[in-house]
Design a protein around this motif. Structure first.
Motif, PDB file in Angstrom:
ATOM      1  N   LEU A 221       0.828  -1.205   0.000  1.00  0.00           N
ATOM      2  CA  LEU A 221       0.000   0.000   0.000  1.00  0.00           C
ATOM      3  C   LEU A 221       0.866   1.260   0.000  1.00  0.00           C
ATOM      4  CD1 LEU A 221      -2.774  -1.066   2.540  1.00  0.00           C
ATOM      5  CD2 LEU A 221      -3.014  -0.834   0.070  1.00  0.00           C
ATOM      6  N   LYS A 222       1.982   1.215   0.711  1.00  0.00           N
ATOM      7  CA  LYS A 222       2.894   2.366   0.717  1.00  0.00           C
ATOM      8  C   LYS A 222       3.449   2.611  -0.683  1.00  0.00           C
ATOM      9  CE  LYS A 222       4.508   2.113   5.524  1.00  0.00           C
ATOM     10  NZ  LYS A 222       5.693   1.881   6.393  1.00  0.00           N
ATOM     11  N   VAL A 223       3.780   1.534  -1.386  1.00  0.00           N
ATOM     12  CA  VAL A 223       4.299   1.676  -2.749  1.00  0.00           C
ATOM     13  C   VAL A 223       3.239   2.315  -3.644  1.00  0.00           C
ATOM     14  CG1 VAL A 223       5.020   0.395  -4.802  1.00  0.00           C
ATOM     15  CG2 VAL A 223       5.964  -0.205  -2.563  1.00  0.00           C
ATOM     16  N   LEU A 224       1.991   1.833  -3.536  1.00  0.00           N
ATOM     17  CA  LEU A 224       0.916   2.383  -4.355  1.00  0.00           C
ATOM     18  C   LEU A 224       0.699   3.867  -4.074  1.00  0.00           C
ATOM     19  CD1 LEU A 224      -1.778  -0.473  -4.168  1.00  0.00           C
ATOM     20  CD2 LEU A 224      -0.225   0.031  -6.054  1.00  0.00           C
ATOM     21  N   ALA A 225       0.798   4.252  -2.798  1.00  0.00           N
ATOM     22  CA  ALA A 225       0.527   5.631  -2.403  1.00  0.00           C
ATOM     23  C   ALA A 225       1.774   6.504  -2.403  1.00  0.00           C
ATOM     24  CB  ALA A 225      -0.116   5.653  -1.014  1.00  0.00           C
ATOM     25  N   ASP A 226       2.906   5.951  -2.883  1.00  0.00           N
ATOM     26  CA  ASP A 226       4.159   6.708  -2.980  1.00  0.00           C
ATOM     27  C   ASP A 226       4.614   7.212  -1.608  1.00  0.00           C
ATOM     28  OD1 ASP A 226       6.342   7.677  -4.322  1.00  0.00           O
ATOM     29  OD2 ASP A 226       5.410   9.588  -4.855  1.00  0.00           O
ATOM     30  N   GLU A 231      10.026   3.744   6.570  1.00  0.00           N
ATOM     31  CA  GLU A 231       9.613   4.429   7.797  1.00  0.00           C
ATOM     32  C   GLU A 231       8.449   3.680   8.441  1.00  0.00           C
ATOM     33  OE1 GLU A 231       9.642   6.063  10.803  1.00  0.00           O
ATOM     34  OE2 GLU A 231      10.837   7.414   9.530  1.00  0.00           O
ATOM     35  N   HIS A 232       8.666   3.268   9.711  1.00  0.00           N
ATOM     36  CA  HIS A 232       7.642   2.500  10.419  1.00  0.00           C
ATOM     37  C   HIS A 232       7.246   3.140  11.753  1.00  0.00           C
ATOM     38  CE1 HIS A 232       8.417  -0.817   7.603  1.00  0.00           C
ATOM     39  NE2 HIS A 232       9.711  -0.636   7.847  1.00  0.00           N
ATOM     40  N   ARG A 233       7.792   4.315  12.065  1.00  0.00           N
ATOM     41  CA  ARG A 233       7.609   4.860  13.411  1.00  0.00           C
ATOM     42  C   ARG A 233       6.662   6.042  13.470  1.00  0.00           C
ATOM     43  NH1 ARG A 233      13.866   5.890  13.887  1.00  0.00           N
ATOM     44  NH2 ARG A 233      13.298   6.516  11.774  1.00  0.00           N
ATOM     45  N   ILE A 234       6.336   6.638  12.352  1.00  0.00           N
ATOM     46  CA  ILE A 234       5.468   7.813  12.346  1.00  0.00           C
ATOM     47  C   ILE A 234       4.308   7.603  11.367  1.00  0.00           C
ATOM     48  CG2 ILE A 234       7.336   9.400  12.969  1.00  0.00           C
ATOM     49  CD1 ILE A 234       7.467  10.219  10.012  1.00  0.00           C
ATOM     50  N   PRO A 235       3.188   8.323  11.565  1.00  0.00           N
ATOM     51  CA  PRO A 235       2.059   8.210  10.623  1.00  0.00           C
ATOM     52  C   PRO A 235       2.439   8.769   9.249  1.00  0.00           C
ATOM     53  CG  PRO A 235       1.364   9.198  12.707  1.00  0.00           C
ATOM     54  CD  PRO A 235       2.858   9.170  12.723  1.00  0.00           C
ATOM     55  N   GLN A 236       1.823   8.210   8.206  1.00  0.00           N
ATOM     56  CA  GLN A 236       2.010   8.702   6.849  1.00  0.00           C
ATOM     57  C   GLN A 236       0.654   8.750   6.144  1.00  0.00           C
ATOM     58  OE1 GLN A 236       5.578   7.400   4.557  1.00  0.00           O
ATOM     59  NE2 GLN A 236       5.731   5.766   6.085  1.00  0.00           N
ATOM     60  N   ASP A 237       0.510   9.721   5.254  1.00  0.00           N
ATOM     61  CA  ASP A 237      -0.728   9.878   4.492  1.00  0.00           C
ATOM     62  C   ASP A 237      -0.400   9.992   3.014  1.00  0.00           C
ATOM     63  OD1 ASP A 237      -2.715  10.081   6.680  1.00  0.00           O
ATOM     64  OD2 ASP A 237      -1.597  11.889   7.184  1.00  0.00           O
ATOM     65  N   GLY A 238      -1.221   9.358   2.192  1.00  0.00           N
ATOM     66  CA  GLY A 238      -1.026   9.419   0.745  1.00  0.00           C
ATOM     67  C   GLY A 238      -2.307   9.050   0.029  1.00  0.00           C
ATOM     68  N   ARG A 239      -2.188   8.829  -1.267  1.00  0.00           N
ATOM     69  CA  ARG A 239      -3.367   8.476  -2.055  1.00  0.00           C
ATOM     70  C   ARG A 239      -2.924   7.805  -3.340  1.00  0.00           C
ATOM     71  NH1 ARG A 239      -5.970  13.706  -4.801  1.00  0.00           N
ATOM     72  NH2 ARG A 239      -6.892  12.023  -6.018  1.00  0.00           N
ATOM     73  N   ARG A 252      -7.759   7.216  -0.428  1.00  0.00           N
ATOM     74  CA  ARG A 252      -6.950   8.027   0.482  1.00  0.00           C
ATOM     75  C   ARG A 252      -6.392   7.082   1.542  1.00  0.00           C
ATOM     76  NH1 ARG A 252      -9.088  13.302  -0.390  1.00  0.00           N
ATOM     77  NH2 ARG A 252      -9.524  13.291  -2.626  1.00  0.00           N
ATOM     78  N   VAL A 253      -5.077   7.070   1.684  1.00  0.00           N
ATOM     79  CA  VAL A 253      -4.400   6.085   2.527  1.00  0.00           C
ATOM     80  C   VAL A 253      -3.848   6.757   3.778  1.00  0.00           C
ATOM     81  CG1 VAL A 253      -2.585   4.339   2.628  1.00  0.00           C
ATOM     82  CG2 VAL A 253      -3.758   4.792   0.462  1.00  0.00           C
ATOM     83  N   SER A 254      -4.129   6.173   4.939  1.00  0.00           N
ATOM     84  CA  SER A 254      -3.557   6.627   6.208  1.00  0.00           C
ATOM     85  C   SER A 254      -2.853   5.450   6.870  1.00  0.00           C
ATOM     86  CB  SER A 254      -4.656   7.177   7.129  1.00  0.00           C
ATOM     87  OG  SER A 254      -4.118   7.484   8.415  1.00  0.00           O
TER      88      SER A 254
END
Length: 553
Positions: A221-226, A231-239, A252-254
């Motif tokens: 999912l991280k790859v799809l949302a760029d 990074e595994h320790r903090i929140p990330q947001d993408g789409r 929308r990815v959280s």
């Protein structure tokens, strides 16, 4: 063997409701499948199709999406001569026919029906032969704020046999088919748990064993949302964007770290579907009762003032605002909106997306809107005192301002504005009305049956046996169509407070909330709880559902 008549149909509706009418007719008349087609076709004067006939048609899921086709058990397809055909599993259901007619908006089509088992088999056959890895592809960039959306070719996905890729794609496909609004992927000590939010409620769908599998799914999912896969320790947001059945779907990815790894939540936004629906959206198709619709319409047709729509996240505030805008958008007035983000496009309306990174906030955008000669203004959400004050001033200077704010009911929203630092007299002078709403689940029409609540449930609901005498209680037994929940689809319930001089004076003088409520009731105010109870009395939902959504008065 009996004969199909209007009297028989009326009798079956009275005893069993609209749901399952074809099945009840076939059972009551003792017909086989061929006999059912012949009898119903002759009675309705409508062509009857077999499964073989269905298989020869070309489905048009761009006109009626696959998820809607499954939910409503109907198919829009092209015949061999390129004419459109509406195939119904339940030709006696006027609701579906009216919905399709509104959806196609003047497009010419012919109607037919097929045996309910044949329609179900046809739709299931499509799903089996068009799984996610054959249907999903990343679209092109197109975010409102201008950022690039990750892009992957269809060939890459179709040829990839990686089990993690297949798991992710199938999960997305199944969620879209189920009309889920959110997908929750939760890391657990044993692997991955998958949940969908359907009709506002989380349902556990399945999972995958192995901590490593969970990590790989989140990484995918991280790859799809760029996003940063290291990074595994903090929140990330993408789409990212998906092309499915000729429709663009936004996700929308959280990503959020947890004690067992990382969790992901994907918000599903079917923009094209929403856009099609919103072109014809009106208040009367949201499920509001006549009294509520009339009250909202009266407020929205005022020449100026502040109209507030309130409720928690996911309560349908934006839908009500869009429906209201659609009704007052005659082309004779300038309508401007500022939203975060612009989720659906409305023809003839200037829509401005908030862009905090570039300094375009609600407050700054609203100031600029006032210099653009608007008649009606929609502010996506009031978040701070500055935006609230500008909205009030806009309402006082001759504009109709529609906006949403988070509050529990129509009375608590008044205090919310006071706490934001808005001058009380100006606010009360500008305010014309408040709409507070929620969404309640409707009983599944495929498995609906009569019900009798026990005394404990009645007591918990604040009711007595005397009060519910004459009510028709119903519930869903649970079936494949509703994933054994007994509920399918939602409708809006709302309470509407229209302010008059007496109410404005009481609010401005900071009268106690109890006094304001009593005064409102004397002027015809109906609480949301009362509206919900009316829905239960008509057999549209259950006491358990309205107790989940509303407080007992």
């Amino acid at each position: 063997m009996g004969e199909l008549t209007l009297d028989l149909i009326h009798h079956l509706r009275q005893t069993g409701g609209e749901a399952g009418m074809p099945f009840m007719i076939q059972q009551t008349l003792g017909l086989d499948d061929e006999g059912y087609r012949s009898e119903v076709g002759s009675f309705l004067g409508m062509p009857a199709l077999t499964l073989e006939d269905l298989s020869a048609l070309f489905p048009r899921y761009d006109l009626v999406p696959y998820a809607e086709a499954v939910s409503r058990q109907c198919v829009i397809a092209e015949d061999t001569d390129a004419t459109l055909l509406l195939v119904l599993a339940d030709p006696f259901d006027p609701v579906t026919r009216n919905w399709v007619q509104q959806r196609l908006n003047g497009t010419v089509y012919r109607s037919a029906f097929a045996h309910f088992d044949d329609v179900r088999s046809y739709l299931e056959g499509f799903e089996n032969s068009h799984r996610a890895m054959d249907q999903l592809a990343m679209g092109e960039s197109g975010a409102e704020s201008g950022e690039n959306v990750p892009e992957i070719s269809l060939a890459t996905i179709a040829q990839d046999n990686n089990p993690i890729v297949k798991l992710v794609n199938s999960t997305l496909y199944d969620a879209l088919r189920s009309k889920a609004s959110d997908i929750h992927l939760e890391s657990t000590p044993s692997g991955l748990s998958i949940k969908y939010r359907i009709d506002g409620v989380l349902l556990h769908i399945g999972g995958a064993n192995g901590v490593e599998t969970a990590e790989q799914v989140i990484s995918r999912l991280k790859v799809l949302a760029d996003l940063d896969i290291s990074e595994h320790r903090i929140p990330q947001d993408g789409r990212f964007k998906v092309l499915m059945n000729q429709r663009d779907i936004d996700f929308r990815v959280s990503i959020m770290p947890s004690i067992w790894g990382e969790d992901a939540v994907l918000r599903v936004l079917d923009k094209q579907n929403g856009g099609d629906a919103f072109k014809q959206l009106r208040l009367d198709i949201l499920g509001h009762d006549e009294h509520t619709m009339a009250a909202i319409r009266n407020l929205s047709h005022e020449p100026y003032g502040l109209l507030l729509v309130t409720g928690p996240t996911g309560s349908g505030k934006s839908t009500t605002l869009y429906a209201t805008l659609s009704e007052i958008n005659t082309g004779e007035e300038k309508i401007i909106t500022i939203e975060d983000p612009v989720e659906y496009q409305l023809a003839g309306v200037l829509q401005i997306p908030v862009n905090d990174k570039k300094g375009l906030t609600f407050a700054r955008g609203l100031r600029s809107i006032l210099r653009h000669d608007p008649d009606k203004i929609l502010v996506g959400e009031i978040r701070d005192g500055e935006t609230a004050n500008i909205a009030v001033q806009a309402a006082l200077t001759g504009h109709l301002v529609l906006t949403s704010v988070h509050a529990n009911n129509v009375f608590s929203v008044l205090d919310r504005f006071m706490h934001m630092g808005v001058e009380p007299n100006s606010f009360v002078d500008a305010l014309i009305g408040v709409v507070a709403q929620r969404l309640i689940r409707k009983i599944c029409p495929h498995c609906i049956t009569d019900d009798t609540p026990d005394e404990e449930l009645l007591s918990t609901s604040g009711l007595t046996s005397m009060q519910v005498a004459g009510w028709r209680f119903r519930k869903g037994r649970g079936c494949q169509a509703c994933r054994d929940t007994g509920y399918l689809g939602r409708r809006a319930i709302a309470e509407v407070l229209r302010l008059n001089d007496e109410l404005k004076q009481a609010i401005a003088s900071r009268a106690p909330a109890v006094e304001v409520k009593q005064l409102a009731a004397r002027h015809g105010f109906i609480s949301m709880r009362r509206v919900a109870l009316n829905a239960v009395s008509r057999g549209e939902t259950t006491l358990q559902e309205i107790n989940r959504v509303t407080f007992v008065d």
